[in-house]
Motif scaffolding. Structure first.
Motif, PDB file in Angstrom:
ATOM      1  N   ARG A  33       0.828  -1.206   0.000  1.00 13.37           N
ATOM      2  CA  ARG A  33       0.000   0.000   0.000  1.00 13.37           C
ATOM      3  C   ARG A  33       0.863   1.257   0.000  1.00 13.37           C
ATOM      4  N   ASP A  34       1.889   1.251   0.833  1.00 10.73           N
ATOM      5  CA  ASP A  34       2.778   2.412   0.902  1.00 10.73           C
ATOM      6  C   ASP A  34       3.528   2.616  -0.408  1.00 10.73           C
ATOM      7  N   LEU A  35       3.945   1.519  -1.037  1.00  6.74           N
ATOM      8  CA  LEU A  35       4.651   1.624  -2.314  1.00  6.74           C
ATOM      9  C   LEU A  35       3.739   2.194  -3.393  1.00  6.74           C
ATOM     10  N   ARG A  36       2.495   1.752  -3.411  1.00  5.52           N
ATOM     11  CA  ARG A  36       1.544   2.268  -4.404  1.00  5.52           C
ATOM     12  C   ARG A  36       1.266   3.753  -4.199  1.00  5.52           C
ATOM     13  N   ALA A  37       1.385   4.223  -2.965  1.00 12.85           N
ATOM     14  CA  ALA A  37       1.089   5.619  -2.659  1.00 12.85           C
ATOM     15  C   ALA A  37       2.237   6.555  -3.015  1.00 12.85           C
ATOM     16  N   LEU A  38       3.427   6.010  -3.260  1.00  6.79           N
ATOM     17  CA  LEU A  38       4.573   6.859  -3.571  1.00  6.79           C
ATOM     18  C   LEU A  38       4.393   7.555  -4.913  1.00  6.79           C
ATOM     19  N   THR A  39       4.901   8.764  -4.996  1.00  9.87           N
ATOM     20  CA  THR A  39       4.742   9.536  -6.230  1.00  9.87           C
ATOM     21  C   THR A  39       6.065   9.858  -6.908  1.00  9.87           C
ATOM     22  N   THR A  40       7.175   9.631  -6.233  1.00  7.83           N
ATOM     23  CA  THR A  40       8.465   9.914  -6.853  1.00  7.83           C
ATOM     24  C   THR A  40       9.152   8.620  -7.266  1.00  7.83           C
ATOM     25  N   ILE A  48      11.113  -0.805  -3.745  1.00  4.41           N
ATOM     26  CA  ILE A  48      10.556  -1.992  -4.409  1.00  4.41           C
ATOM     27  C   ILE A  48      11.331  -3.279  -4.114  1.00  4.41           C
ATOM     28  N   PRO A  49      12.652  -3.285  -3.967  1.00  2.94           N
ATOM     29  CA  PRO A  49      13.322  -4.561  -3.674  1.00  2.94           C
ATOM     30  C   PRO A  49      12.884  -5.182  -2.348  1.00  2.94           C
ATOM     31  N   THR A  50      12.667  -4.353  -1.334  1.00  6.42           N
ATOM     32  CA  THR A  50      12.254  -4.904  -0.046  1.00  6.42           C
ATOM     33  C   THR A  50      10.829  -5.454  -0.115  1.00  6.42           C
ATOM     34  N   VAL A  51       9.960  -4.763  -0.837  1.00  8.60           N
ATOM     35  CA  VAL A  51       8.573  -5.222  -0.956  1.00  8.60           C
ATOM     36  C   VAL A  51       8.520  -6.535  -1.741  1.00  8.60           C
ATOM     37  N   ILE A  52       9.286  -6.617  -2.815  1.00  2.92           N
ATOM     38  CA  ILE A  52       9.311  -7.843  -3.611  1.00  2.92           C
ATOM     39  C   ILE A  52       9.871  -8.996  -2.790  1.00  2.92           C
ATOM     40  N   LEU A  76       3.359  -4.088  -9.359  1.00  2.00           N
ATOM     41  CA  LEU A  76       4.169  -3.089  -8.667  1.00  2.00           C
ATOM     42  C   LEU A  76       5.333  -2.615  -9.536  1.00  2.00           C
ATOM     43  N   THR A  77       5.926  -3.544 -10.264  1.00  2.00           N
ATOM     44  CA  THR A  77       7.031  -3.187 -11.151  1.00  2.00           C
ATOM     45  C   THR A  77       6.557  -2.259 -12.257  1.00  2.00           C
ATOM     46  N   LYS A  78       5.385  -2.556 -12.809  1.00  2.00           N
ATOM     47  CA  LYS A  78       4.806  -1.670 -13.831  1.00  2.00           C
ATOM     48  C   LYS A  78       4.590  -0.271 -13.269  1.00  2.00           C
ATOM     49  N   LYS A  79       4.079  -0.198 -12.046  1.00  2.00           N
ATOM     50  CA  LYS A  79       3.812   1.095 -11.419  1.00  2.00           C
ATOM     51  C   LYS A  79       5.099   1.896 -11.238  1.00  2.00           C
ATOM     52  N   VAL A  80       6.151   1.214 -10.766  1.00  2.00           N
ATOM     53  CA  VAL A  80       7.425   1.889 -10.542  1.00  2.00           C
ATOM     54  C   VAL A  80       8.029   2.353 -11.864  1.00  2.00           C
ATOM     55  N   GLN A  81       7.924   1.522 -12.894  1.00  2.00           N
ATOM     56  CA  GLN A  81       8.456   1.899 -14.209  1.00  2.00           C
ATOM     57  C   GLN A  81       7.682   3.069 -14.798  1.00  2.00           C
ATOM     58  N   ALA A  82       6.377   3.111 -14.552  1.00  2.00           N
ATOM     59  CA  ALA A  82       5.570   4.222 -15.048  1.00  2.00           C
ATOM     60  C   ALA A  82       5.974   5.531 -14.371  1.00  2.00           C
ATOM     61  N   LEU A  83       6.349   5.444 -13.094  1.00  2.00           N
ATOM     62  CA  LEU A  83       6.801   6.645 -12.385  1.00  2.00           C
ATOM     63  C   LEU A  83       8.133   7.137 -12.941  1.00  2.00           C
ATOM     64  N   ALA A  84       8.953   6.218 -13.404  1.00  2.00           N
ATOM     65  CA  ALA A  84      10.280   6.576 -13.894  1.00  2.00           C
ATOM     66  C   ALA A  84      10.223   7.332 -15.227  1.00  2.00           C
TER      67      ALA A  84
END
Length: 85
Positions: A33-40, A48-52, A76-84
């Motif tokens: 939940r916290d990872l999904r809420a991140l915006t940067t 993401i490594p700790t969550v995975i 989650l990986t898709k979400k992080v890549q989209a932020l990048a």
């Protein structure tokens, strides 16, 4: 209630395992939940490594199904890549 000594022990062990699994599952859900809420992108890439790792541990122990773990990690990986981008 169980009457045999070994069965009583098994009941105690199952209660311990259930409590441990509930704690680890809830901790992982909160981390997701916290990872999904991140915006940067930087913060997301760091966490993401700790969550995975947490998700993999739950799947390894059978707390969640391996396919559910794979789906969570993929999303989650898709979400992080989209932020990048």
């Amino acid at each position: 209630m169980a009457n045999h000594k070994a069965t009583k022990k098994d009941v105690r062990q199952a209660a311990k395992r259930r409590e441990r699994n509930r704690y680890q599952g809830k901790t992982t859900r909160n981390a997701v939940r916290d990872l999904r809420a991140l915006t940067t992108a930087k913060d997301a890439a760091e966490s993401i490594p700790t969550v995975i790792s947490q998700i993999d541990k739950l799947a390894k122990k059978g707390v969640i199904h391996k396919n559910k773990a794979a789906n969570l990690k993929s999303a989650l990986t898709k979400k992080v890549q989209a932020l990048a981008k």
